[in-house]
Design an enzyme around this catalytic site. Structure first.
Site, PDB file in Angstrom:
ATOM      1  N   GLU A 200     -14.517 -49.630  -4.162  1.00  0.00           N
ATOM      2  CA  GLU A 200     -13.520 -48.565  -4.376  1.00  0.00           C
ATOM      3  C   GLU A 200     -12.260 -49.039  -5.091  1.00  0.00           C
ATOM      4  O   GLU A 200     -11.165 -49.077  -4.501  1.00  0.00           O
ATOM      5  CB  GLU A 200     -13.120 -47.937  -3.032  1.00  0.00           C
ATOM      6  CG  GLU A 200     -14.264 -47.248  -2.322  1.00  0.00           C
ATOM      7  CD  GLU A 200     -13.824 -46.587  -1.015  1.00  0.00           C
ATOM      8  OE1 GLU A 200     -12.659 -46.748  -0.621  1.00  0.00           O
ATOM      9  OE2 GLU A 200     -14.660 -45.931  -0.395  1.00  0.00           O
ATOM     10  N   GLU A 391     -21.483 -45.902   0.863  1.00  0.00           N
ATOM     11  CA  GLU A 391     -20.705 -45.606   2.075  1.00  0.00           C
ATOM     12  C   GLU A 391     -20.671 -44.108   2.300  1.00  0.00           C
ATOM     13  O   GLU A 391     -20.478 -43.336   1.362  1.00  0.00           O
ATOM     14  CB  GLU A 391     -19.234 -46.051   1.947  1.00  0.00           C
ATOM     15  CG  GLU A 391     -18.967 -47.497   2.166  1.00  0.00           C
ATOM     16  CD  GLU A 391     -17.462 -47.812   2.149  1.00  0.00           C
ATOM     17  OE1 GLU A 391     -16.644 -46.914   2.405  1.00  0.00           O
ATOM     18  OE2 GLU A 391     -17.139 -48.971   1.857  1.00  0.00           O
TER      19      GLU A 391
HETATM   20  O1  IFM Z   1     -12.880 -48.251   5.915  1.00  0.00           O
HETATM   21  C1  IFM Z   1     -12.957 -47.792   4.609  1.00  0.00           C
HETATM   22  C2  IFM Z   1     -13.636 -48.805   3.720  1.00  0.00           C
HETATM   23  O2  IFM Z   1     -13.010 -50.027   3.750  1.00  0.00           O
HETATM   24  C3  IFM Z   1     -13.644 -48.302   2.293  1.00  0.00           C
HETATM   25  N1  IFM Z   1     -14.177 -46.987   2.197  1.00  0.00           N
HETATM   26  C4  IFM Z   1     -13.655 -45.978   3.110  1.00  0.00           C
HETATM   27  C5  IFM Z   1     -13.715 -46.500   4.530  1.00  0.00           C
HETATM   28  C6  IFM Z   1     -13.183 -45.435   5.501  1.00  0.00           C
HETATM   29  O3  IFM Z   1     -11.867 -45.134   5.211  1.00  0.00           O
END
Ligand code: IFM
Length: 477
Positions: A200, A391
């Site tokens: 990200e 994710e």
């Molecule tokens: O915890 C984070 C992760 O580190 C990156 N993506 C979003 C998750 C939830 O906020």
């Protein structure tokens, strides 16, 4: 069709609906049977995701150097309750138990990141053998248990000594990052075939160098622009180094992405949505695909061109084997005088939901169709060969009752989001994996330990792990 859609068809409004409990239970039962892993195909990967700083702890053990998150969390007032990742889930010592839990959950993939400061405590120069050995142990344990290790090279924990020289805003990071990627890929490339360059990038550049609410806590549009450009270059360079060093590598990188809808069809809101889309969804993938910065969506990005050096256009490109989509919520955009330059903001999620249960503990709107929309958007790019949901997940307040966690809201969340991933798959989009955020509750950055995202509950006082009902749900899926 998800439960909400079925209920709508039954002529009921979701808000305030109360069906007899037995009717609700059989409806639930029906949805459990709605799909299973097999429906996604044999080559679809199921996994759990984590990140070094959020789980490892052991922040200054065995030669590890200080990262920007160590420094940031040790300052007062930056993190909820002044918490930090010094101990976190103590994964550094408990990894055999945790990897065994992944096996119990019937998950095939463990996505984790390597901490740059364990491997190069000062960011460059002397390699810390104990750090290298640690990830060998993690990888070997995965392989012994039949779990595929998927490594993210950078999940936000820059060495502090590099931040002292300007961090991501310093062009020299191209060399620093290349050195790190070379070392990691050469160390583990024989055993690990699946790699992601970044996690990200919009989050760590935007929150860390513009908003100042994540490490290193800097604020400034100029710094942000530089950080973005250098990350884009390193994204391509990282891919190339992996390709050179790892035989048969499957190389990707990940992005935070959201469905962005204008508040109304009024021109000003539609234009606001376009700018947000360029910034939040397109900024990192398009340069990699050879499309350059998305200036057509947000003309301000023309400024990025001032940072370009001869040869950069080529360096920004890389033919990734897969693109990692990370989706949690949608954004409803509106024209706004704040923040300036962007002239756009999001409608507060509380105003979008009729029911409080459609907000997670992060205050994010539960909007399953959004994951379908972003997969569709990314699948439409020429040059995107494969998409993996690297994710997705939700934080809800979990309660331990007689040693169990009945996290029904989280189960429903997964059912609804997965139904949309399956919809994308059935429509022919090249989506080939789904990784839950997260394996276990962990340190949620500025929010500290309050939001619990795990399939596994962590008691931070005792470090006891308890598999939640959602974990069992995945096990049986
Ligand atoms: O915890 C984070 C992760 O580190 C990156 N993506 C979003 C998750 C939830 O906020």
């Amino acid at each position: 069709m998800n439960r909400r859609e079925v209920l709508k068809r039954l002529g009921a409004t979701v808000t305030g609906l109360s069906l007899a409990p037995h009717l609700m239970a059989s409806l639930d039962e029906w949805f459990v049977k709605e799909f299973s892993k097999a429906d996604f195909g044999k080559d679809f990967k199921w996994g759990v995701a984590t990140a070094a700083y959020q789980i490892e702890g052991a922040w200054n053990i065995d030669g590890k150097g200080e990262s920007i998150w160590d420094r940031f969390t040790h300052k007062k007032g930056k993190i909820h309750n002044n918490e930090n990742g010094d101990i976190a889930c103590d994964f550094y010592h408990r990894y055999p138990e945790d990897i065994d839990i992944i096996r119990q959950l019937n998950m095939q993939v463990f996505r984790f990141s390597t901490a740059w400061t364990r491997i190069l405590p000062e960011g460059t120069g002397t390699v810390n053998q104990k750090g290298i050995d640690f990830y060998h142990r993690v990888i070997d344990t995965c392989l012994e248990k039949g779990i595929e290790p998927w490594i993210t090279l950078y999940h936000w924990d820059l060495p502090q000594s590099l931040e002292d020289k300007g961090g991501w805003a310093n062009r020299d990071i191209e060399g620093w990052f290349s050195e790190y990627v070379n070392i990691v890929s050469k160390a583990y490339g024989d055993k690990v075939k699946n790699w992601m360059v970044f996690n990200e990038p919009m989050a760590f550049t935007g929150l860390g160098y513009m908003a100042g609410i994540h490490a290193p806590g800097k604020k400034g549009i100029g710094l942000f622009q530089k950080a973005v450009h250098h990350v884009v270059i390193c994204q391509g360079e990282g891919g190339r180094i992996l390709r050179a060093n790892v035989k048969d590598a499957n190389i990707g990188t990940t992005y935070s992405v959201s469905a962005i809808h204008p508040k109304t069809q009024a021109k000003k809101h539609v234009e606001a949505a376009k700018r947000m889309d360029a910034l939040f969804n397109r900024l990192f993938i398009e340069p990699a695909l050879g499309l350059g910065y998305p200036i057509d969506g947000f003309s301000y990005l023309k400024n990025m061109e001032k940072l370009m050096k001869p040869g950069d256009e080529e360096k920004m490109k890389f033919d990734f084997d897969f693109h990692g989509v990370q989706n949690y919520f949608r954004i409803v955009s509106r024209h706004s005088l704040f923040p300036p330059v962007m002239w756009a903001n999001q409608v507060k999620p509380q105003k979008l939901v009729q029911n409080k249960s459609d907000l997670t503990d992060m205050g994010w709107e539960v909007y399953p169709e959004g994951i379908y929309e972003v997969i569709k958007k990314f699948a439409a790019y020429k040059g995107v060969k494969k998409i993996i949901v690297t994710e997705n997940g939700a934080a809800f307040p979990d309660v331990v009752e007689n040693g169990r966690i009945h996290d029904t809201r989280r189960i429903q969340y997964f059912k609804d989001y997965l139904a949309q991933v399956l919809r994308a798959k059935k429509e022919g989009m090249p989506v080939f994996g789904y990784f839950v955020w997260s394996l276990m509750d962990n340190f949620e950055w500025a929010e500290g330990y309050k939001p619990r995202f795990g399939l596994v509950y962590v008691d931070y006082n005792t470090q006891q792990r308890i598999i939640k009902d959602s974990g069992y749900w995945f096990k049986d899926l």
